[in-house]
Design a protein around this motif. Structure first.
Motif, short mmCIF file in Angstrom:
data_model
loop_
_atom_site.label_atom_id
_atom_site.label_comp_id
_atom_site.label_asym_id
_atom_site.label_seq_id
_atom_site.Cartn_x
_atom_site.Cartn_y
_atom_site.Cartn_z
N ALA A 35 7.02 -10.34 59.91
CA ALA A 35 6.67 -9.21 60.76
C ALA A 35 7.70 -8.09 60.61
CB ALA A 35 6.61 -9.65 62.23
N ALA A 36 7.21 -6.86 60.66
CA ALA A 36 8.11 -5.71 60.65
C ALA A 36 8.92 -5.70 61.95
CB ALA A 36 7.31 -4.42 60.52
N LYS A 37 10.20 -5.45 61.83
CA LYS A 37 11.08 -5.45 63.00
C LYS A 37 11.25 -4.06 63.62
CE LYS A 37 13.84 -9.43 61.63
NZ LYS A 37 13.27 -9.79 60.35
N SER A 38 11.05 -3.02 62.80
CA SER A 38 11.18 -1.66 63.32
C SER A 38 10.12 -0.78 62.66
CB SER A 38 12.58 -1.09 63.08
OG SER A 38 12.87 -1.08 61.69
N ILE A 39 9.44 0.00 63.50
CA ILE A 39 8.32 0.83 63.04
C ILE A 39 8.49 2.22 63.62
CG2 ILE A 39 5.81 1.12 63.09
CD1 ILE A 39 5.66 -1.94 63.70
N ARG A 40 8.28 3.22 62.78
CA ARG A 40 8.24 4.61 63.26
C ARG A 40 6.84 5.15 62.99
NH1 ARG A 40 12.31 9.69 62.26
NH2 ARG A 40 13.52 8.54 63.80
N VAL A 41 6.18 5.60 64.05
CA VAL A 41 4.86 6.21 63.96
C VAL A 41 5.03 7.71 64.08
CG1 VAL A 41 2.57 6.38 65.02
CG2 VAL A 41 3.78 4.18 65.00
N VAL A 42 4.49 8.45 63.12
CA VAL A 42 4.58 9.91 63.12
C VAL A 42 3.19 10.49 63.33
CG1 VAL A 42 5.22 11.96 61.78
CG2 VAL A 42 6.57 9.85 61.56
N VAL A 43 3.05 11.34 64.35
CA VAL A 43 1.80 12.03 64.61
C VAL A 43 2.10 13.53 64.62
CG1 VAL A 43 -0.10 12.43 66.24
CG2 VAL A 43 0.89 10.14 66.00
N CYS A 44 1.46 14.26 63.71
CA CYS A 44 1.61 15.71 63.65
C CYS A 44 0.43 16.35 64.38
CB CYS A 44 1.62 16.18 62.20
SG CYS A 44 2.95 15.45 61.21
#
Length: 185
Positions: free
Chosen positions: A62-71
């Motif tokens: 599993a990914a431990k850190s995620i950054r979601v970018v919404v423009c």
């Protein structure tokens, strides 16, 4: 669905079928051709090389850190819908960050988006950024991922909908698998 690319030579070449026969005919055609075998896999032909795309099982970790970018630019109605979907997401990741990149929106629109983002449930750390230049989607996404130590970046347009409550975590997990360059619903 996530598919893994496997060179046809590694799996014994083409399987006999009308789809494979059609794909073989197209091998000599320029560009890319896709032949489909129902409910199993797809053949993708690029530059006379054939690959089978196999449906994958489960990701290794599993990914431990995620950054979601919404423009976004104005149209807070669209951005609010994706924020609703993000609020329903469930995560295994310890660090989940949402970066909202505003491109010269009207102040009332920005206020609506930031108020909704502040109400997000779950592990979200919200970071608003302003992109005060003429529209450039690539530059806005680059600003959104800059200076992040996240394992996975998830770039979302503000007009998409997420089809389930674990989409971001699951696709982020797949993005870490060897041989997977991108993952998408």
């Amino acid at each position: 669905s996530v598919f893994l690319k496997i060179p046809a030579q590694e799996i014994g070449g083409w399987a006999p079928s009308r789809w494979a026969a059609e794909a073989r005919k197209r091998l000599s055609a320029p560009g890319e051709t896709v032949g489909h075998l129902p409910n199993t896999f797809r053949w993708v032909i690029r530059k006379r090389q054939a690959y089978r795309l196999e449906k994958a099982g489960k990701p290794f970790r599993a990914a431990k850190s995620i950054r979601v970018v919404v423009c976004y630019r104005d149209r807070s109605d669209l951005t609010l819908r994706i924020l609703e979907d993000l609020g329903r997401q469930r995560f295994e990741a310890a660090a989940v960050e949402l970066v909202l990149v505003n491109n010269q929106s009207h102040p009332a629109e920005v206020e609506r988006v930031l108020a909704a983002a502040a109400r997000l449930r779950g592990p979200w750390k919200v970071r608003p950024l302003d992109y005060d230049k003429p529209y450039n989607h690539s530059a806005q996404n680059n600003l959104g991922v800059k200076d992040s130590g996240a394992e996975v970046f998830f770039l979302l347009n503000n007009d998409v909908r997420l089809p389930g409550p674990q989409v971001i975590q699951e696709l982020s997990n797949w993005a870490l698998e060897p041989g997977v360059a991108t993952a998408g619903p």
